[in-house]
Write a protein that holds these residues in place. Sequence first.
Motif, mmCIF file in Angstrom:
data_model
loop_
_atom_site.group_PDB
_atom_site.id
_atom_site.type_symbol
_atom_site.label_atom_id
_atom_site.label_comp_id
_atom_site.label_asym_id
_atom_site.label_seq_id
_atom_site.Cartn_x
_atom_site.Cartn_y
_atom_site.Cartn_z
ATOM 1 N N GLN A 76 0.859 -1.175 0.000
ATOM 2 C CA GLN A 76 0.000 0.000 0.000
ATOM 3 C C GLN A 76 0.896 1.226 0.000
ATOM 4 N N VAL A 77 0.545 2.196 -0.822
ATOM 5 C CA VAL A 77 1.377 3.383 -0.978
ATOM 6 C C VAL A 77 0.543 4.637 -0.780
ATOM 7 N N LEU A 78 1.189 5.664 -0.274
ATOM 8 C CA LEU A 78 0.622 7.008 -0.215
ATOM 9 C C LEU A 78 1.535 7.881 -1.057
ATOM 10 N N TYR A 79 0.958 8.558 -2.040
ATOM 11 C CA TYR A 79 1.798 9.278 -2.999
ATOM 12 C C TYR A 79 1.187 10.637 -3.345
ATOM 13 N N GLY A 80 2.001 11.495 -3.933
ATOM 14 C CA GLY A 80 1.554 12.821 -4.299
ATOM 15 C C GLY A 80 0.796 12.822 -5.615
ATOM 16 N N SER A 81 -0.225 13.663 -5.686
ATOM 17 C CA SER A 81 -0.960 13.872 -6.928
ATOM 18 C C SER A 81 -1.548 15.279 -6.880
ATOM 19 N N ALA A 82 -2.573 15.527 -7.679
ATOM 20 C CA ALA A 82 -3.178 16.859 -7.721
ATOM 21 C C ALA A 82 -4.684 16.723 -7.888
ATOM 22 N N ASP A 83 -5.433 17.687 -7.336
ATOM 23 C CA ASP A 83 -6.874 17.668 -7.496
ATOM 24 C C ASP A 83 -7.278 18.363 -8.786
ATOM 25 N N ALA A 84 -8.564 18.567 -8.963
ATOM 26 C CA ALA A 84 -9.070 19.136 -10.211
ATOM 27 C C ALA A 84 -8.581 20.554 -10.449
ATOM 28 N N GLU A 85 -8.222 21.260 -9.381
ATOM 29 C CA GLU A 85 -7.755 22.632 -9.496
ATOM 30 C C GLU A 85 -6.237 22.734 -9.463
ATOM 31 N N GLY A 86 -5.555 21.586 -9.472
ATOM 32 C CA GLY A 86 -4.095 21.589 -9.499
ATOM 33 C C GLY A 86 -3.424 21.671 -8.144
ATOM 34 N N ARG A 87 -4.208 21.623 -7.057
ATOM 35 C CA ARG A 87 -3.613 21.665 -5.722
ATOM 36 C C ARG A 87 -3.018 20.311 -5.358
ATOM 37 N N GLN A 175 -5.295 12.070 -13.240
ATOM 38 C CA GLN A 175 -3.999 12.387 -12.634
ATOM 39 C C GLN A 175 -3.616 11.352 -11.576
ATOM 40 N N ALA A 176 -4.583 10.904 -10.782
ATOM 41 C CA ALA A 176 -4.294 9.888 -9.769
ATOM 42 C C ALA A 176 -3.823 8.585 -10.411
ATOM 43 N N VAL A 177 -4.421 8.216 -11.554
ATOM 44 C CA VAL A 177 -4.015 7.001 -12.270
ATOM 45 C C VAL A 177 -2.575 7.127 -12.762
ATOM 46 N N LEU A 178 -2.258 8.215 -13.414
ATOM 47 C CA LEU A 178 -0.905 8.402 -13.959
ATOM 48 C C LEU A 178 0.131 8.507 -12.832
ATOM 49 N N ASP A 179 -0.213 9.211 -11.767
ATOM 50 C CA ASP A 179 0.734 9.350 -10.654
ATOM 51 C C ASP A 179 0.924 8.039 -9.912
ATOM 52 N N SER A 180 -0.065 7.134 -9.967
ATOM 53 C CA SER A 180 0.114 5.829 -9.329
ATOM 54 C C SER A 180 1.210 5.032 -10.036
ATOM 55 N N VAL A 181 1.311 5.179 -11.360
ATOM 56 C CA VAL A 181 2.380 4.497 -12.100
ATOM 57 C C VAL A 181 3.726 5.084 -11.708
ATOM 58 N N ARG A 182 3.793 6.408 -11.653
ATOM 59 C CA ARG A 182 5.047 7.040 -11.222
ATOM 60 C C ARG A 182 5.460 6.545 -9.836
ATOM 61 N N ALA A 183 4.478 6.450 -8.921
ATOM 62 C CA ALA A 183 4.784 5.986 -7.567
ATOM 63 C C ALA A 183 5.288 4.543 -7.588
ATOM 64 N N ALA A 184 4.666 3.695 -8.399
ATOM 65 C CA ALA A 184 5.098 2.297 -8.497
ATOM 66 C C ALA A 184 6.531 2.198 -9.007
ATOM 67 N N GLN A 185 6.882 3.044 -9.960
ATOM 68 C CA GLN A 185 8.233 3.025 -10.505
ATOM 69 C C GLN A 185 9.267 3.491 -9.483
ATOM 70 N N ARG A 186 8.835 4.302 -8.535
ATOM 71 C CA ARG A 186 9.749 4.847 -7.530
ATOM 72 C C ARG A 186 9.733 4.056 -6.230
ATOM 73 N N LEU A 187 8.862 3.076 -6.118
ATOM 74 C CA LEU A 187 8.694 2.351 -4.866
ATOM 75 C C LEU A 187 9.892 1.441 -4.615
ATOM 76 N N PRO A 188 10.640 1.624 -3.527
ATOM 77 C CA PRO A 188 11.792 0.771 -3.245
ATOM 78 C C PRO A 188 11.381 -0.694 -3.110
ATOM 79 N N GLY A 189 12.109 -1.557 -3.779
ATOM 80 C CA GLY A 189 11.869 -2.982 -3.677
ATOM 81 C C GLY A 189 10.896 -3.550 -4.677
ATOM 82 N N ALA A 190 10.154 -2.692 -5.368
ATOM 83 C CA ALA A 190 9.170 -3.199 -6.321
ATOM 84 C C ALA A 190 9.823 -3.657 -7.618
ATOM 85 N N GLY A 191 10.966 -3.082 -7.959
ATOM 86 C CA GLY A 191 11.685 -3.504 -9.156
ATOM 87 C C GLY A 191 11.010 -3.126 -10.455
ATOM 88 N N ILE A 192 10.255 -2.055 -10.460
ATOM 89 C CA ILE A 192 9.561 -1.602 -11.669
ATOM 90 C C ILE A 192 10.399 -0.516 -12.331
#
Length: 402
Positions: A76-87, A175-192
């Motif tokens: 389970q990961v908690l990662y950065g993304s943005a809302d509809a207004e870019g926050r 944005q949440a979908v695309l940022d989830s891929v970025r998070a997976a690629q950066r997740l230590p130990g996942a090897g993605i």
Amino acid sequence: MRFLRTALPAAAALLAALTVTAHPAAAVDSGDLPDAFYTPPPGELTAGPGEVIQSRAASFRIEPTGLVDQDVRSWQVLYGSADAEGRRIAVSGTVLVPETPYGGPGPRPVVAHAIGTHGLGDRCAPSRALAEGTQYESLVIDAMLDRGWAVVVTDYQGLGTPGGHSYVNGRAEGQAVLDSVRAAQRLPGAGIAADAPVVIAGYSQGGQAASWAAELQPAYAPELDVRGASVGAPAADLLLVAQGVDGSPAFGFGLTAAVGLKHAYPELPLEELLTEHGRALLADISDDCTLEIAAKYGMHSWDRLTTEDPFARADWRGRLAEQRAGQRRPDVPVRLYHSRLDDVIPYRAGTELKDRLCGLGTSVDWDTYLVPTHIATFYAAAPATVDWLADRIAGRPVENDC
């Protein structure tokens, strides 16, 4: 394929299990399951798009007992993304990686699986259901894992994490979908790998999210090697959906969409447009999950719950129009499919999305189904979806029905 042999019987068992387990969860105070993991550290959120804030090992089950060994590593990961207004916001999700090495050429592919409707309460978060074995899309996810692919599943904004769930807000979802891929690629130990081929898939709410992710990717996440997007029965035009569910057993999902847009755009009037009974339903639905929404709110109608037609108002019509998929051209081919017998999202929502995408010059592989009901089509189409994603990963030619 194991999925072809077991999907329908297992789907029936899973839905039965979901029905049994919905009631204990509903008894939790305030409708939420407190878990500090889903709350980012105090102070201003500084995590950029796809940056991992925190992670932890988790389980992945396709049924509640956990007796079926999946041979899958799960986080389970908690990662950065943005809302509809870019926050900047924090979004939670799940990363799944098969234990066995990938046998194909190149790095292990990643599927960004845009999940369908789960409800509004924090306890409804897909990451919880994936760990508990009550996730109704787990069978399809398992078929992807069987191919040796990694799968990442976002919870979207506000499911588990602070704030309300911005249900069917297209930009926040994409944005949440695309940022989830970025998070997976950066997740230590996942090897993605950072250059791993990526495919996107989603159905229903997930179909809307997958379409938005494909449309946003060229500008929002150009570094991702996206090969294609499979979009099923998408909530591609919310005004059509709202009109389609009016007075039907699926009305609760229209009310859920109204709540989600209110979360995304707090300035929208909602309670003040409802009758006393409408306000009571609004308060009740605010922490409900999918099965409760389906069971409790069917057969209502907008005109009996409102004092003013929200769809005649410029503010509501404008925000609904902003969620329409097919406004930007994806750089990748899109598989688009829908059943003529869909009982939740009008078939017209799919055909009109096809026309918009074709008009933008997108390559669209279009499939019409004649399977009764919305949920049954998801399972019936799943083998073709997985095969289509495999073809995109392999770089095979794609059919263009435009």
